[in-house]
Write a protein that holds these residues in place. Structure first.
Motif, short mmCIF file in Angstrom:
data_model
loop_
_atom_site.label_atom_id
_atom_site.label_comp_id
_atom_site.label_asym_id
_atom_site.label_seq_id
_atom_site.Cartn_x
_atom_site.Cartn_y
_atom_site.Cartn_z
N GLU A 198 1.98 -1.15 -17.45
CA GLU A 198 3.23 -0.51 -16.53
C GLU A 198 2.55 0.84 -15.75
OE1 GLU A 198 6.22 -0.43 -19.36
OE2 GLU A 198 7.06 -2.08 -18.37
N LYS A 199 1.47 1.55 -16.27
CA LYS A 199 1.05 2.87 -15.59
C LYS A 199 0.17 2.40 -14.73
CE LYS A 199 1.47 5.34 -20.14
NZ LYS A 199 1.05 5.89 -20.97
N ILE A 201 0.17 -0.36 -12.92
CA ILE A 201 0.91 -0.94 -11.71
C ILE A 201 0.92 0.47 -10.54
CG2 ILE A 201 2.89 -1.93 -10.59
CD1 ILE A 201 3.31 -3.49 -13.26
N ASP A 202 1.37 1.51 -11.16
CA ASP A 202 1.48 2.62 -10.23
C ASP A 202 0.24 3.11 -9.61
OD1 ASP A 202 4.27 2.88 -10.86
OD2 ASP A 202 4.13 4.01 -12.56
N GLU A 203 -0.74 3.07 -10.47
CA GLU A 203 -2.19 3.52 -10.27
C GLU A 203 -2.67 2.52 -9.15
OE1 GLU A 203 -6.63 3.56 -12.34
OE2 GLU A 203 -4.88 4.01 -13.45
N ASN A 205 -0.67 0.80 -7.00
CA ASN A 205 -0.03 1.19 -5.92
C ASN A 205 -0.59 2.26 -5.11
OD1 ASN A 205 1.80 -0.79 -5.62
ND2 ASN A 205 3.23 0.41 -7.11
N ARG A 206 -1.04 3.29 -5.74
CA ARG A 206 -1.67 4.54 -5.03
C ARG A 206 -3.23 4.26 -4.51
NH1 ARG A 206 -0.06 6.99 -10.07
NH2 ARG A 206 -2.16 6.92 -10.83
N TYR A 210 -0.41 1.54 -0.98
CA TYR A 210 0.09 2.50 -0.02
C TYR A 210 -0.97 3.32 0.58
CZ TYR A 210 4.88 1.74 -1.77
OH TYR A 210 5.94 1.07 -2.00
N TRP A 282 3.36 -6.70 -1.44
CA TRP A 282 4.10 -5.64 -1.96
C TRP A 282 5.23 -6.32 -3.12
CZ3 TRP A 282 9.77 -5.11 -2.25
CH2 TRP A 282 10.01 -3.83 -2.90
N GLU A 286 5.37 -5.88 -7.32
CA GLU A 286 6.75 -5.78 -7.94
C GLU A 286 7.01 -6.77 -8.95
OE1 GLU A 286 8.26 -2.50 -7.82
OE2 GLU A 286 6.47 -2.02 -7.04
N ARG A 289 6.03 -6.01 -12.10
CA ARG A 289 6.57 -4.82 -12.83
C ARG A 289 7.91 -5.44 -13.74
NH1 ARG A 289 6.06 0.36 -11.95
NH2 ARG A 289 5.44 0.08 -9.64
#
Length: 395
Positions: A198-199, A201-203, A205-206, A210, A282, A286, A289
């Protein structure tokens, strides 16, 4: 009086060739062996330089008669073949076949087996979307995200290998249940992976989702309006990216999905217009997630094991022989969307008729329309955004 000619794809290709002779356009073959076509597919591209006039998909290079094989194998014997319908997301192909035959036999799958199926399929959904997102980034020139995605997929492969012994074509599901129960300590290993992923996924995205260059390449590229997506029978993330709120798991519920809470991810035109290539990318990120959310609920809700075979397999006759003429239809939400199996029983140990509907095949039909006016480099991004897998197209 000339007899009426019914247009065919072959005639359309000949028409393209005639126009090329008249106008002097270039006619290029993209594929069939091309890294960006995600399989053995050919695109006949008519262009006057960098801008395409059209790109005609030509499929059939990978045809393996999987549907006809399903009519020659026994019901149980066909299960390993279903892995090859979509080798990136084989668990879903297993489940679709199992559900169709279970409906012929009027068999109820044990609750623990249903949870095992959902755990296996949602892990496979994440694995498939990682391949899709990683290769899409690489197709448009970003190499680094692909090893990131493969690294996480290897963790999932380790979990699935421990579950069923395979890393690609799993052959894990069975008619009436699953082949193996969850190994000892599996729940803890899966929870540890989810805490880690889960962490990530944010990485991810960065790193790419985006990224300014990535957004400029995909935002506003080949948008598909909701009505057009429905008209072309798109399914899965390709349909939902256009804002169409449909997911088989929620709207035509099966297995234990009615007992699970999750959100259906829809495109919203955040970096362009709704239904563009960035939205399709995208949505898949998601959805990973949401799969993590489903997996956590499965770990909390799965019935405790007492170590008996009856918990993972329904009682079935030694030879499966549904009555002649019975028919069954199953629909599941695969990684590429609504996958459907239609089966007619012969009265013997094998089916009379097997038909499979897949998301990649229907996605190919829209490429000709969307490609007109795009640059050649954008065709690569368009194909990648639709997440086509060649075995699903030809079967």
């Amino acid at each position: 009086m000339k007899p009426l000619e019914i247009p065919t794809m072959d005639m359309e290709n000949k028409e393209v060739l005639r126009r090329v002779e008249i106008t002097g356009d270039m006619l290029l073959n993209m594929g069939p062996q091309h890294p960006s076509t995600h399989g053995v597919i050919n695109f006949l591209v008519q262009t006057d330089g960098e801008v395409m006039k059209r790109a005609i998909p030509e499929v059939g290079y990978l045809h393996r008669s999987l549907e006809k094989i399903g009519e020659r194998c026994t019901y149980n014997g066909y299960m390993p073949y279903t892995d090859r319908v979509d080798y990136i997301a084989a668990m879903f192909a297993n489940q679709g076949w199992a559900m169709a035959v279970e409906r012929l036999l009027e068999v109820t799958v044990p609750k623990r087996a249903e949870y095992c199926r959902v755990i296996a399929c949602e892990l496979n959904r994440i694995s498939s979307h990682l391949i899709s997102a990683g290769t899409m980034a690489m197709d448009v020139g970003a190499v680094t995200p692909f090893p990131y995605a493969l690294r996480e997929r290897e963790f999932i492969n380790d979990l699935l290998e421990e579950l069923c012994g395979a890393r690609l074509t799993y052959n894990y599901l069975r008619i009436g249940g699953v082949a193996f129960d969850l190994p000892s300590g599996y729940e803890d290993k899966l929870a540890t992976f989810l805490d880690h992923f889960e962490k990530i996924i944010d990485e991810f995205n960065r790193l790419i989702t985006y990224n300014e260059i990535f957004i400029k390449r995909l935002g506003n590229l080949a948008p598909i309006p909701a009505k057009m997506a429905i008209d072309y029978c798109l399914v899965g993330p390709n349909l939902r990216a256009s804002g169409v709120n449909f997911d088989v798991r929620r709207d035509l519920p099966y297995s234990v999905y009615p007992e699970l809470q999750f959100e259906v991810v829809l495109g919203r035109g955040e970096q362009g217009v709704t239904g563009d290539s960035w939205d399709r990318f995208w949505c898949r990120v998601e959805e990973m997630r949401q799969s993590c959310r489903i997996l956590r609920q499965c770990l909390a809700q799965i019935p405790k094991s007492a170590g008996t075979t009856a918990e993972i397999m329904a009682k079935l006759p030694r030879k499966l022989k549904p009555a002649e003429g019975l028919e069954a239809y199953s629909r599941i939400e695969s990684a590429r969307g609504d996958m459907q199996y239609y089966v007619i029983a012969s009265g013997g140990e094998n089916a009379h008729r097997v038909k499979i509907r897949t998301g990649s095949f229907t996605a190919m039909g829209i490429i000709d329309t969307l490609s007109r006016g795009l640059m050649i480099a954008d065709l690569v991004a368009l194909i990648a955004s639709l997440d086509v897998v060649a075995p699903e197209i030809d079967r």
